[in-house]
Design an enzyme around this catalytic site. Structure first.
Site, mmCIF file in Angstrom:
data_model
loop_
_atom_site.group_PDB
_atom_site.id
_atom_site.type_symbol
_atom_site.label_atom_id
_atom_site.label_comp_id
_atom_site.label_asym_id
_atom_site.label_seq_id
_atom_site.Cartn_x
_atom_site.Cartn_y
_atom_site.Cartn_z
ATOM 1 N N SER A 23 6.007 11.566 5.981
ATOM 2 C CA SER A 23 6.297 10.290 5.308
ATOM 3 C C SER A 23 7.761 10.217 4.895
ATOM 4 O O SER A 23 8.421 9.184 5.054
ATOM 5 C CB SER A 23 5.429 10.139 4.057
ATOM 6 O OG SER A 23 4.085 10.007 4.424
ATOM 7 N N ARG B 189 11.093 7.727 6.318
ATOM 8 C CA ARG B 189 11.845 6.898 5.367
ATOM 9 C C ARG B 189 13.304 7.325 5.261
ATOM 10 O O ARG B 189 14.199 6.481 5.169
ATOM 11 C CB ARG B 189 11.181 6.972 3.986
ATOM 12 C CG ARG B 189 9.842 6.240 3.943
ATOM 13 C CD ARG B 189 9.004 6.743 2.777
ATOM 14 N NE ARG B 189 7.833 5.924 2.539
ATOM 15 C CZ ARG B 189 6.690 6.014 3.222
ATOM 16 N NH1 ARG B 189 6.568 6.882 4.207
ATOM 17 N NH2 ARG B 189 5.666 5.226 2.911
ATOM 18 N N GLY C 62 1.334 4.622 12.784
ATOM 19 C CA GLY C 62 1.166 3.465 11.901
ATOM 20 C C GLY C 62 2.339 3.349 10.935
ATOM 21 O O GLY C 62 2.800 2.245 10.627
ATOM 22 N N SER D 76 -1.674 1.048 -0.344
ATOM 23 C CA SER D 76 -1.103 1.605 0.883
ATOM 24 C C SER D 76 0.398 1.741 0.753
ATOM 25 O O SER D 76 1.109 0.761 0.518
ATOM 26 C CB SER D 76 -1.436 0.692 2.074
ATOM 27 O OG SER D 76 -0.525 0.931 3.129
ATOM 28 N N GLN E 194 2.317 2.387 3.139
ATOM 29 C CA GLN E 194 2.961 1.744 4.295
ATOM 30 C C GLN E 194 3.221 0.277 3.994
ATOM 31 O O GLN E 194 4.292 -0.255 4.305
ATOM 32 C CB GLN E 194 2.083 1.909 5.534
ATOM 33 C CG GLN E 194 1.983 3.369 5.966
ATOM 34 C CD GLN E 194 1.071 3.577 7.155
ATOM 35 O OE1 GLN E 194 0.442 2.646 7.646
ATOM 36 N NE2 GLN E 194 0.987 4.810 7.619
ATOM 37 N N ASP F 159 -4.743 11.626 3.390
ATOM 38 C CA ASP F 159 -4.576 12.385 4.634
ATOM 39 C C ASP F 159 -5.219 13.770 4.572
ATOM 40 O O ASP F 159 -5.360 14.446 5.594
ATOM 41 C CB ASP F 159 -3.088 12.530 4.970
ATOM 42 C CG ASP F 159 -2.483 11.183 5.374
ATOM 43 O OD1 ASP F 159 -3.247 10.271 5.743
ATOM 44 O OD2 ASP F 159 -1.250 11.048 5.300
ATOM 45 N N LYS G 130 -7.712 4.681 10.313
ATOM 46 C CA LYS G 130 -6.623 5.631 10.606
ATOM 47 C C LYS G 130 -6.527 5.808 12.128
ATOM 48 O O LYS G 130 -7.016 4.989 12.886
ATOM 49 C CB LYS G 130 -6.895 6.952 9.887
ATOM 50 C CG LYS G 130 -6.814 6.844 8.359
ATOM 51 C CD LYS G 130 -5.404 6.552 7.905
ATOM 52 C CE LYS G 130 -5.308 6.370 6.414
ATOM 53 N NZ LYS G 130 -4.001 5.850 5.995
ATOM 54 N N ARG H 94 -12.019 8.022 10.858
ATOM 55 C CA ARG H 94 -12.148 9.424 10.424
ATOM 56 C C ARG H 94 -13.492 9.703 9.757
ATOM 57 O O ARG H 94 -13.958 10.841 9.776
ATOM 58 C CB ARG H 94 -10.985 9.807 9.492
ATOM 59 C CG ARG H 94 -9.688 10.000 10.251
ATOM 60 C CD ARG H 94 -8.531 10.483 9.387
ATOM 61 N NE ARG H 94 -7.341 10.636 10.230
ATOM 62 C CZ ARG H 94 -6.096 10.700 9.779
ATOM 63 N NH1 ARG H 94 -5.859 10.626 8.481
ATOM 64 N NH2 ARG H 94 -5.092 10.843 10.625
ATOM 65 N N ARG I 175 -5.203 14.875 12.586
ATOM 66 C CA ARG I 175 -5.795 15.521 11.397
ATOM 67 C C ARG I 175 -7.247 15.939 11.646
ATOM 68 O O ARG I 175 -7.733 16.892 11.047
ATOM 69 C CB ARG I 175 -5.663 14.630 10.168
ATOM 70 C CG ARG I 175 -4.199 14.359 9.841
ATOM 71 C CD ARG I 175 -3.915 14.040 8.415
ATOM 72 N NE ARG I 175 -2.616 13.400 8.304
ATOM 73 C CZ ARG I 175 -1.457 14.056 8.211
ATOM 74 N NH1 ARG I 175 -1.424 15.373 8.221
ATOM 75 N NH2 ARG I 175 -0.319 13.389 8.125
#
Ligand code: S3P
Length: 448
Positions: free
Chosen positions: A22, A26, A93, A166, A168, A315, A342, A346, A388
């Site tokens: 993450s 960024r 994503g 979220s 995101q 996650d 995801k 999942r 994952r």
């Protein structure tokens, strides 16, 4: 490619993990918008993050990679140039949603595409706020799925109440907010990871919080170029932390790991399940805390994971579900419907694989009920193309009778390129030894 895993000898190891996914996305984006050259150390050059890097290159940013985990980004003071073709976000994503926010602030048109899995994931969650800000953004797939066609510019600041917790979505809105007139604020139902806010602050972009979880950014700011070191990804370490936690007497030390408190809920859950966890923050200079986690395994007991905790360990849930199968009693995961959108569904994938390995699992709309302890048996399980899921079931294989074969595991490159080597190290009796306890005197034990 597949992983073949057998029951592991007792863990006694000291490891590091690659850079945080993450934060890597960024840091690359914010450095690209900055007013000069930024060297990013500890960058995760996984497939996901390289999609963001290549997108920035396509937008006219010069980026060198002198070593796999070092990125030199030459910021161009927020000036991006129109890409020559469509921008491929692969399986990521995070890349697509963050880039949607960035591109909403540009006057040229761009088109974001993804692989088959990403092309099934919902984009209305970013389209709604970005349209409110004034961007022209269209999802070309059915039910608001990619590709995304974006033409932006002339954005206005808004106050957006996101229906979903979220990071995101929050980050897409905040990145667009950097190009908007006035102040852009986002409120979410419960707190998600705060890396964008922290990195904005580190790169001297002014933000504000109101104490109730609302985050604002002010438009028209240019990030100040700085070097940055990305900490190890706790979501990657999670697989080894669970593996150690579930072995009574197992002992693992992870160094250089990110200890941002919007990401460490996993450690609290492992404590509730009976493991002993110590953590020590060693570096706070860069706002993203980094340190050591030491874990000692125990016979685990079931727990309930729900509510505000969920976005802060979203996650880690595949690995925690495996811990649940190994624990005595019932483990309940609920309010986790986000898992259904995801890289794969999942919830369905975990239930399917755990059952194949002999666990008793009830699938709910928003989670799972797992009845342990399951005497897991080795089996052939699918990754469902999800990194994952592949890694969580490699860990399950460490506790199973006989051999577990996890199929189609190329996907681990999305977030953890060295996973297979780390798995071999983990299984190998030659691996490095550490003395116990390492942290004891310098930090409180979690849960005390
Ligand atoms: C991420 C946020 C989470 C997480 C993903 C990375 C990010 O997704 O699952 O792996 O970097 O912002 P959501 O924002 O959809 O919860």
């Amino acid at each position: 490619m597949e992983f073949r895993v057998k029951r592991a000898p007792r863990v006694e190891a000291e490891i590091t993990v690659p850079g945080d996914k993450s934060i890597s996305h960024r840091a690359a984006i914010i450095a690209a918008l900055s007013n000069g050259t930024c060297t990013l150390h500890g960058f995760l050059s996984s497939e996901d993050c390289m999609h963001t890097v290549n997108a920035l290159r396509a937008l006219g940013i010069q980026i060198e990679q002198p070593e796999p985990d070092v990125l030199v980004v030459h910021g161009k003071r927020r000036v991006l140039t129109p890409p020559k073709g469509e921008i491929d976000c692969g399986n990521s994503g995070t890349a697509m949603r963050l880039l949607a926010g960035l591109l909403a602030g540009q006057t040229f048109e761009s088109r974001l595409v993804g692989d088959a899995s990403l092309s099934r994931r919902p984009m209305d969650r970013v389209i709604a706020p970005l349209r409110q800000m004034g961007a022209d953004i269209v999802a070309e797939g059915p039910e608001h799925t990619p590709p995304l066609r974006i033409r932006g510019g002339s954005l206005r600041g808004i106050h957006y109440n996101s229906p979903v917790a979220s990071a995101q979505v929050k980050s897409a809105v905040l990145l667009a907010g950097l190009f908007a007139k006035g102040k852009t604020t986002i409120d979410e139902p419960s707190a998600s990871r705060n890396h964008t806010e922290l990195l904005f602050n580190y790169f001297l972009v002014r933000t504000a919080t109101d104490g109730n979880g609302c985050v604002s950014v002010f438009g028209d700011q240019v990030p100040e170029s700085r070097d940055f070191t990305i900490p190890g990804d706790i979501s990657s370490a999670a697989f080894w932390l669970v593996a150690a936690a579930a072995q009574p007497g197992g002992h693992l030390l992870v160094r250089g790991i990110g200890l941002n408190d919007t990401r460490t809920a996993l450690l609290g859950v492992l404590v509730r399940m009976g493991a002993q966890v110590r953590e020590a923050v060693e570096d706070v200079d860069q706002l993203e805390h980094r340190g050591i986690v030491e874990i000692t395994g125990a016979p685990l007991k079931g727990t309930v994971i729900q509510g505000k905790e969920v976005p802060q360990l979203i996650d880690e849930l595949p690995a925690l579900a495996v811990a649940g199968a190994l624990a005595t009693g019932t483990t309940i995961i609920r309010h986790a419907q986000e898992l259904r959108v995801k890289e794969t569904d999942r919830i369905a994938a975990i239930a399917h694989n755990l059952r194949i390995m002999g666990a008793q699992v009830i699938e709910m709309n928003d989670g799972l009920e797992i009845h342990g302890p399951a005497p897991l048996r080795g089996a052939r399980v699918a990754s469902f193309g999800d990194h994952r899921i592949a890694m969580a079931f490699a860990v399950a294989g460490l506790f199973a009778e006989g051999e577990t074969i996890v199929q189609d595991v190329e996907c681990v490159r999305e977030s953890y390129p060295g996973f297979e080597a780390a798995l071999e190290e983990f299984i190998s009796p030659k691996r490095s030894r550490v003395s116990t306890p390492v942290i004891g005197s310098i930090s409180p034990t979690r849960g005390e």
